[in-house]
Scaffold this motif. Structure first.
Motif, PDB file in Angstrom:
ATOM      1  N   TYR A  94       0.867  -1.176   0.000  1.00 56.33           N
ATOM      2  CA  TYR A  94       0.000   0.000   0.000  1.00 56.33           C
ATOM      3  C   TYR A  94       0.902   1.223   0.000  1.00 56.33           C
ATOM      4  O   TYR A  94       1.462   1.590   1.037  1.00 56.33           O
ATOM      5  CB  TYR A  94      -0.918  -0.014   1.220  1.00 56.33           C
ATOM      6  N   ILE A  96       1.656   4.728   0.335  1.00 57.89           N
ATOM      7  CA  ILE A  96       0.902   5.730   1.078  1.00 57.89           C
ATOM      8  C   ILE A  96       1.429   7.133   0.812  1.00 57.89           C
ATOM      9  O   ILE A  96       2.641   7.384   0.875  1.00 57.89           O
ATOM     10  CB  ILE A  96       0.970   5.426   2.589  1.00 57.89           C
ATOM     11  N   SER A 103      -5.519   7.796   3.673  1.00 56.70           N
ATOM     12  CA  SER A 103      -4.540   6.906   4.304  1.00 56.70           C
ATOM     13  C   SER A 103      -4.826   6.701   5.787  1.00 56.70           C
ATOM     14  O   SER A 103      -4.247   5.811   6.412  1.00 56.70           O
ATOM     15  CB  SER A 103      -3.121   7.456   4.121  1.00 56.70           C
ATOM     16  N   LYS A 112      -3.052  -2.435   7.609  1.00 56.26           N
ATOM     17  CA  LYS A 112      -1.752  -2.604   8.255  1.00 56.26           C
ATOM     18  C   LYS A 112      -1.881  -3.462   9.511  1.00 56.26           C
ATOM     19  O   LYS A 112      -1.083  -4.385   9.726  1.00 56.26           O
ATOM     20  CB  LYS A 112      -1.150  -1.256   8.609  1.00 56.26           C
ATOM     21  N   SER A 124       4.813  -0.157   2.588  1.00 58.60           N
ATOM     22  CA  SER A 124       4.167   1.137   2.400  1.00 58.60           C
ATOM     23  C   SER A 124       5.014   2.169   1.678  1.00 58.60           C
ATOM     24  O   SER A 124       4.585   3.316   1.516  1.00 58.60           O
ATOM     25  CB  SER A 124       3.751   1.710   3.761  1.00 58.60           C
ATOM     26  N   GLU A 260       5.736   6.845  11.314  1.00 62.17           N
ATOM     27  CA  GLU A 260       5.231   6.162  10.125  1.00 62.17           C
ATOM     28  C   GLU A 260       5.084   7.125   8.952  1.00 62.17           C
ATOM     29  O   GLU A 260       5.396   6.786   7.803  1.00 62.17           O
ATOM     30  CB  GLU A 260       3.893   5.499  10.451  1.00 62.17           C
ATOM     31  N   THR A 264       6.952   7.155   5.102  1.00 63.72           N
ATOM     32  CA  THR A 264       6.265   7.222   3.815  1.00 63.72           C
ATOM     33  C   THR A 264       6.548   8.536   3.082  1.00 63.72           C
ATOM     34  O   THR A 264       6.390   8.598   1.857  1.00 63.72           O
ATOM     35  CB  THR A 264       4.745   7.035   3.983  1.00 63.72           C
ATOM     36  N   THR A 267       9.630   8.103   0.505  1.00 63.90           N
ATOM     37  CA  THR A 267       9.207   6.779   0.034  1.00 63.90           C
ATOM     38  C   THR A 267      10.266   6.039  -0.773  1.00 63.90           C
ATOM     39  O   THR A 267      10.310   4.814  -0.776  1.00 63.90           O
ATOM     40  CB  THR A 267       7.899   6.898  -0.776  1.00 63.90           C
TER      41      THR A 267
END
Length: 295
Positions: A94, A96, A103, A112, A124, A260, A264, A267
């Motif tokens: 996924y 994000i 999200s 998740k 992610s 988190e 992301t 990325t």
């Protein structure tokens, strides 16, 4: 292997968006692995419109997110029987966009959480997805892809090791089982008590007494997650192993989400493992890849 696939709008909105960068790098590996990609509607349509994975029978379309596509991925990560047939996904990719409100929708968070609970990969970021395909190729017996070398050059990387209270024994067991490989990173960092216990483990294994194996930051509730998030954002930390306990409410949830989101945000540069099963499989691939290359 059957993997759920979704990407927020930003990640398929242009020719060079994250989804397409990943597919351009990994399409040969996807085909080698005969990977089943079960893609939520808009993500599937973007892949088709871009002419990628042309003729690939392993690409399957699910409904749009607004019609329950992401919810179906969650249910299939858990696994369910339908007309005598078992429908089950082996994990989820996924990609994000951390500022996309979708999200944080319940189905996105649940995807998740259920992956972590069931010990399945939850991927992610582009870097994580690229590294995961290479990991699975190596474990399946394929030769190393030189295009993935930078993701496995750990001597130049910093690794964050973080675990919630209930997961600290699992983190210590993971570090003990893979101590030599983890020691090959340029630096290891961690939060509060986890870092302290990992240092004690390292000293018991012959690491120079008084020399930290893990550079300790504050505990999570006191801002350690935020401190490590900054290292990630500055691209001074490339790998995060974060053993989360999905069964308890956490007072510093905002700090966890901040870390988190940092992962992301960068990325293409940050790789994250969210469960002991995922991290252990990564280590097995690292060992096999290094042995094959004579490292």
């Amino acid at each position: 292997m059957r993997i759920g696939l979704a990407a927020n709008r930003l990640h398929h909105a242009s020719e060079d968006a994250a989804l397409f960068r990943w597919l351009r790098a990994c399409e040969p590996g996807i085909r080698e692995l005969q990977l089943g990609l079960h893609a939520v509607g808009r993500t599937h349509d973007a892949i088709a419109a871009a002419g990628m994975l042309a003729g690939y029978r392993g690409l399957h379309r699910y409904p749009y997110g607004r019609d329950g596509g992401l919810m179906k991925l969650v249910a299939e990560v858990v696994g369910l029987e339908d007309d005598g047939q078992m429908r089950e996904l082996d994990g989820a990719i996924y990609l994000i966009d951390p500022v996309d409100p979708s999200s944080t929708f319940p189905e996105a968070v649940a995807l998740k959480r259920q992956c972590v609970i069931h010990g399945k990969p939850f991927v992610s970021t582009v870097a994580s997805a690229r590294a995961w395909i290479e990991q699975e190729r190596i474990l399946a017996g394929f030769a190393a892809d030189p295009g993935a070398d930078r993701l496995f050059e750990h001597r130049d990387q910093t690794l964050a090791l973080i675990a919630h209270d209930a997961m600290k024994p699992a983190m210590l067991a993971f570090a003990a089982a893979h101590f030599d490989l983890l020691s090959g990173f340029a630096q290891r960092i961690g939060t509060g008590t986890t870092g302290e216990r990992l240092n004690e483990l390292a000293w018991s294994r012959g690491w120079p007494a008084g020399t930290p194996w893990v550079q300790r930051y504050q505990s999570g509730p006191l801002g350690g997650d935020a401190q490590i998030a900054d290292r990630v954002l500055e691209r001074h930390c490339q790998r995060v192993v974060f053993f989360e306990d999905p069964h308890v409410a956490r007072q510093h949830e905002a700090d966890i989400q901040l870390l988190e989101r940092a992962v992301t945000t960068v990325t293409d540069d940050a790789v994250c493992a969210t469960s002991p099963a995922m991290a252990t499989r990564w280590m097995a691939a690292v060992a096999k890849r290094q042995a094959a290359r004579g490292d």
